[in-house]
Design a protein around this motif. Structure first.
Motif, PDB file in Angstrom:
ATOM      1  N   ILE A   1      10.493  -0.267   2.080  1.00 38.33           N
ATOM      2  CA  ILE A   1      10.302   0.498   3.317  1.00 38.33           C
ATOM      3  C   ILE A   1      11.482   0.268   4.254  1.00 38.33           C
ATOM      4  O   ILE A   1      11.859  -0.875   4.530  1.00 38.33           O
ATOM      5  CB  ILE A   1       8.982   0.097   3.993  1.00 38.33           C
ATOM      6  CG1 ILE A   1       7.827   0.568   3.096  1.00 38.33           C
ATOM      7  CG2 ILE A   1       8.866   0.701   5.398  1.00 38.33           C
ATOM      8  CD1 ILE A   1       6.480   0.291   3.632  1.00 38.33           C
TER       9      ILE A   1
ATOM     10  N   LEU B   1       4.933   8.407  10.456  1.00 41.88           N
ATOM     11  CA  LEU B   1       5.594   7.113  10.734  1.00 41.88           C
ATOM     12  C   LEU B   1       7.109   7.331  10.849  1.00 41.88           C
ATOM     13  O   LEU B   1       7.648   8.333  10.385  1.00 41.88           O
ATOM     14  CB  LEU B   1       5.318   6.115   9.601  1.00 41.88           C
ATOM     15  CG  LEU B   1       3.853   5.762   9.335  1.00 41.88           C
ATOM     16  CD1 LEU B   1       3.742   4.886   8.091  1.00 41.88           C
ATOM     17  CD2 LEU B   1       3.262   5.031  10.544  1.00 41.88           C
TER      18      LEU B   1
ATOM     19  N   VAL C   1      10.001   5.071   5.859  1.00 43.37           N
ATOM     20  CA  VAL C   1       9.694   5.733   4.587  1.00 43.37           C
ATOM     21  C   VAL C   1       9.783   4.700   3.462  1.00 43.37           C
ATOM     22  O   VAL C   1      10.601   3.789   3.519  1.00 43.37           O
ATOM     23  CB  VAL C   1      10.650   6.922   4.330  1.00 43.37           C
ATOM     24  CG1 VAL C   1      12.096   6.465   4.196  1.00 43.37           C
ATOM     25  CG2 VAL C   1      10.228   7.724   3.099  1.00 43.37           C
TER      26      VAL C   1
ATOM     27  N   ALA D   1       5.608  10.900  -4.551  1.00 41.87           N
ATOM     28  CA  ALA D   1       4.626  10.810  -5.635  1.00 41.87           C
ATOM     29  C   ALA D   1       3.650   9.665  -5.435  1.00 41.87           C
ATOM     30  O   ALA D   1       4.023   8.507  -5.581  1.00 41.87           O
ATOM     31  CB  ALA D   1       5.333  10.651  -6.981  1.00 41.87           C
ATOM     32  N   PRO D   2       2.404   9.967  -5.101  1.00 50.12           N
ATOM     33  CA  PRO D   2       1.346   8.965  -5.154  1.00 50.12           C
ATOM     34  C   PRO D   2       0.810   8.900  -6.577  1.00 50.12           C
ATOM     35  O   PRO D   2       1.281   9.633  -7.460  1.00 50.12           O
ATOM     36  CB  PRO D   2       0.286   9.543  -4.213  1.00 50.12           C
ATOM     37  CG  PRO D   2       0.429  11.018  -4.378  1.00 50.12           C
ATOM     38  CD  PRO D   2       1.898  11.278  -4.678  1.00 50.12           C
TER      39      PRO D   2
ATOM     40  N   GLY E   1      -2.566   3.031   3.506  1.00 54.57           N
ATOM     41  CA  GLY E   1      -3.433   3.280   2.346  1.00 54.57           C
ATOM     42  C   GLY E   1      -4.306   2.100   1.981  1.00 54.57           C
ATOM     43  O   GLY E   1      -5.323   2.262   1.301  1.00 54.57           O
ATOM     44  N   MET E   2      -3.932   0.893   2.406  1.00 54.41           N
ATOM     45  CA  MET E   2      -4.657  -0.299   1.965  1.00 54.41           C
ATOM     46  C   MET E   2      -6.020  -0.436   2.634  1.00 54.41           C
ATOM     47  O   MET E   2      -6.809  -1.299   2.260  1.00 54.41           O
ATOM     48  CB  MET E   2      -3.818  -1.562   2.196  1.00 54.41           C
ATOM     49  CG  MET E   2      -2.510  -1.597   1.422  1.00 54.41           C
ATOM     50  SD  MET E   2      -2.725  -1.393  -0.354  1.00 54.41           S
ATOM     51  CE  MET E   2      -3.218  -3.053  -0.783  1.00 54.41           C
TER      52      MET E   2
HETATM   53  P1  AMP Z   1       0.181   5.420  -3.599  1.00 56.38           P
HETATM   54  O1  AMP Z   1       0.987   6.601  -3.245  1.00 56.38           O
HETATM   55  O2  AMP Z   1      -1.233   5.761  -3.939  1.00 56.38           O
HETATM   56  O3  AMP Z   1       0.862   4.527  -4.591  1.00 56.38           O
HETATM   57  O4  AMP Z   1       0.123   4.591  -2.257  1.00 56.38           O
HETATM   58  C1  AMP Z   1       1.306   4.307  -1.524  1.00 56.38           C
HETATM   59  C2  AMP Z   1       1.077   3.080  -0.689  1.00 56.38           C
HETATM   60  O5  AMP Z   1       2.268   2.800   0.073  1.00 56.38           O
HETATM   61  C3  AMP Z   1      -0.054   3.276   0.321  1.00 56.38           C
HETATM   62  O6  AMP Z   1      -0.772   2.075   0.470  1.00 56.38           O
HETATM   63  C4  AMP Z   1       0.726   3.646   1.584  1.00 56.38           C
HETATM   64  O7  AMP Z   1      -0.030   3.390   2.731  1.00 56.38           O
HETATM   65  C5  AMP Z   1       1.969   2.771   1.462  1.00 56.38           C
HETATM   66  N1  AMP Z   1       3.106   3.313   2.215  1.00 56.38           N
HETATM   67  C6  AMP Z   1       3.849   4.409   1.904  1.00 56.38           C
HETATM   68  N2  AMP Z   1       4.779   4.633   2.860  1.00 56.38           N
HETATM   69  C7  AMP Z   1       4.627   3.662   3.807  1.00 56.38           C
HETATM   70  C8  AMP Z   1       5.276   3.351   5.044  1.00 56.38           C
HETATM   71  N3  AMP Z   1       6.275   4.095   5.510  1.00 56.38           N
HETATM   72  N4  AMP Z   1       4.810   2.287   5.748  1.00 56.38           N
HETATM   73  C9  AMP Z   1       3.800   1.533   5.270  1.00 56.38           C
HETATM   74  N5  AMP Z   1       3.150   1.780   4.117  1.00 56.38           N
HETATM   75  C10 AMP Z   1       3.552   2.823   3.387  1.00 56.38           C
END
Ligand code: AMP
Ligand code: MG
Length: 352
Positions: free
Chosen positions: A105, A121, A124, A147-148, A234-235
């Motif tokens: 990040i 936010l 990234v 991509a999640p 996401g957590m």
């Molecule tokens: P996933 O896409 O399902 O693998 O989840 C991505 C994870 O990264 C989630 O827990 C998001 O909240 C976290 N995440 C992505 N971008 C950021 C950011 N800029 N700051 C903090 N957490 C992030």
């Protein structure tokens, strides 16, 4: 929508120039979403600079819009066009672990990404995956790809193309089948904006490995303490949930058996998820194997597949032992606690 399934040989030279990868990359450039294998789990990709495309990810997954996405690139050099500043600790960690199962990040460069990617936010998350198919697709698409994981929101992440089809068939343009993923858990997410790296999500690159490179590491305390808001949005969500309620047992194999017996006395049918070695030592209504006692990474590799397989069992509850929280065990327990909605049983929960 018809979903195309491309089966590719991950070992061919020049994969990025094959017709399958070119077609998938063209769809990405045209604003469609495509699922593809990475070394962690299958991802659901869209052009990160195109809001209409990124919106389709959230729609297909049913993902809450306050949960930002990780942006994937083929070549570490591209990162300078995407972020404000690559901090010194960021540089060191990229050199040590990329390409690989870790996301960094940084403060984002303004005006590059769709706002949907970063959920508003000013930072990234960037990842450079090492899987040959992910690399080939990113190289052919030549755009940063948000991509999640390629599952319906809340479900266990997909570690095979079949898992993706089970969740998203008919909802996305295509799936590239490159076989089972390796690590099996999502990337380690590390905040690199400060002087000390902060782990926001544990993964296969462990806190100890990061500490070895930088000399210091912080693990977001909210990951253990439910009353604090985690820094990775996401957590905070319940995740990875199997269909049957899962309970974790913090104790011995004997304690696990006592809980099986207790649920059975209550008239419940009980399924147990256990390592290969423990399978034969437990008497329950149904059993699912999950890796080997001697190798935590084998448990990480099969965790989501085992959770998904448990959905077909004719049971009322699922039980699993806890695993040691060392190395990748931290990530395993993070995912299992979420899958269990934090239901952890100890000796004091046994009746009489
Ligand atoms: P996933 O896409 O399902 O693998 O989840 C991505 C994870 O990264 C989630 O827990 C998001 O909240 C976290 N995440 C992505 N971008 C950021 C950011 N800029 N700051 C903090 N957490 C992030
Ligand atoms: Mg996910």
């Amino acid at each position: 929508m018809g979903t195309t399934l491309w089966i590719v040989d991950i070992n061919v030279d020049g994969l990025w120039e094959t017709p399958e990868i070119r077609q998938a990359a063209n769809f990405l450039r045209e604003g469609e979403v495509i699922a593809f294998p990475t070394e962690t789990v299958y991802g659901l990709g869209a052009n990160a600079t195109d809001s209409e495309a990124v919106k389709k990810i959230f729609e297909a997954k049913g993902r809450p819009s306050d949960n930002p996405l990780i942006v994937h690139i083929a070549d570490p050099k591209q990162i300078n066009e995407l972020v404000d500043e690559v901090t010194p600790i960021g540089k060191q960690l990229i050199e040590a672990f990329s390409p690989g199962p870790i996301s960094f990040i940084f403060k984002k460069k303004e005006g590059v990404f769709s706002d949907l990617v970063t959920a508003g936010l000013d930072t990234v998350a960037i990842r450079i995956p090492e899987h040959p198919v992910a690399y080939a697709l990113l190289k052919a698409a030549a755009v940063p790809v948000a991509a999640p994981s390629a599952n319906r929101s809340g479900r266990p992440s997909p570690t095979s193309a079949q898992h993706v089809m089970d969740d998203l068939n008919g909802l996305i343009k295509g799936v590239i089948d490159g076989g089972e993923t390796g690590y099996g858990l999502e990337s380690t997410v590390v905040d690199c904006t400060g002087e000390v790296p902060v782990i926001l999500r544990p993964g296969s690159i462990t806190a100890d490995e990061i500490k070895e490179v930088i000399g210091a590491v912080i693990v977001d305390p909210a990951l253990k303490n439910e009353t604090e808001a985690p820094r990775a949005p996401g957590m905070k969500y319940r995740h990875y949930a199997p269909d049957h309620p899962l309970y974790l047992v913090d104790g011995s194999l004997e304690l696990l058996q006592s809980f099986v017996n207790q649920f059975k006395r209550d008239g419940k049918r009980v399924g147990v998820i256990a390592t290969r070695e423990n399978l034969a030592k437990i008497d329950a209504d149904a059993m699912i194997v999950m890796g080997s006692e001697t190798d935590l990474s084998s448990i990480a590799h099969s965790l989501y597949d085992s959770l998904r397989k448990s959905d077909v069992l004719d049971v009322d509850v699922l039980l699993s032992l806890c695993f040691p929280e060392e190395g990748v065990g931290q990530a395993i327990m993070n995912r299992l606690r979420k899958a269990a909605g934090n239901r952890v049983l100890t000796e004091s929960d046994l009746f009489g």
